[in-house]
Scaffold this motif. Structure first.
Motif, PDB file in Angstrom:
ATOM      1  N   SER A  82      31.916  38.275  35.747  1.00 59.26           N
ATOM      2  CA  SER A  82      31.856  39.142  36.922  1.00 59.26           C
ATOM      3  C   SER A  82      32.166  40.589  36.591  1.00 59.26           C
ATOM      4  O   SER A  82      31.899  41.475  37.401  1.00 59.26           O
ATOM      5  N   GLU A 107      33.547  32.088  41.013  1.00 60.48           N
ATOM      6  CA  GLU A 107      33.060  33.465  40.998  1.00 60.48           C
ATOM      7  C   GLU A 107      34.048  34.443  40.369  1.00 60.48           C
ATOM      8  O   GLU A 107      33.643  35.389  39.703  1.00 60.48           O
ATOM      9  N   ARG A 108      35.338  34.220  40.573  1.00 53.97           N
ATOM     10  CA  ARG A 108      36.349  35.142  40.038  1.00 53.97           C
ATOM     11  C   ARG A 108      37.557  34.424  39.427  1.00 53.97           C
ATOM     12  O   ARG A 108      38.642  34.977  39.383  1.00 53.97           O
TER      13      ARG A 108
END
Length: 175
Positions: free
Chosen positions: A80, A36-37
């Motif tokens: 993101s 996700e990051r």
């Protein structure tokens, strides 16, 4: 992958960050893990360890696994915090003028709670990246197109549920 035979084979730990694994992709014969990051590479080291994870980018990842598309020597990813080209080492932002409608709280059109529904395709003949993102209602009803030739974006309200390829026979006879 640390133990390649017997019990526990195929195991590697990626606990250095708290974000979730979203996707895997091959680039230049290397395996990358998209979280996700963060973006990780599984580097071959041989011996009994075989592979070790190495963080290549921290702070940038994706929530949308189907919006990351390989285009030869690079991957386009709906990140993101921007849309990027990733060559295995460097992230190059290409989102430009779309930043406010994708990420900025006051102007955002994309529904962040269902952003994982976004999906994309690369149209080779047009040299374009097409991205469908969810807006109000949670449906992917905003279509964004990026031209690699002009380095520009166009977008329109259009509900999209799938992308695909087709082959049409324009001449000839069936045998």
């Amino acid at each position: 992958v640390e133990t390649y035979t017997g019990t526990g084979s195929g195991f590697v730990e990626l606990i250095e960050t708290v974000d979730w694994v979203v996707a895997f992709f091959l680039l230049k014969s290397k395996l990358f893990i998209l979280k996700e990051r963060s973006i990780w590479e599984l580097v071959y080291v041989g011996g009994t360890t075989v592979f070790t994870p190495v963080m290549r980018q921290d702070g940038v990842g994706t929530f949308s696994p189907r919006a990351c598309i390989s285009i030869g020597e690079e991957v386009v990813l709906f990140g993101s915090d921007n849309i990027y080209l990733f060559d295995g080492l460097t992230l190059t932002p290409i989102g430009g003028q779309l930043y406010p409608i994708l990420y900025q709280t006051s102007e955002r059109l994309v529904t962040s709670s269902v952003v994982n529904r976004a999906f994309a395709i690369y149209i080779e003949e047009l040299n374009e990246y097409w991205l469908a993102v969810p807006t109000s209602g949670g449906y992917c009803n905003l279509l964004l197109k990026y031209s690699f030739e002009t380095k520009g974006w166009v977008f329109k309200d259009k509900t999209v549920s799938a992308f695909g390829y087709a082959v049409y026979e324009t001449s000839g006879t069936w045998a």
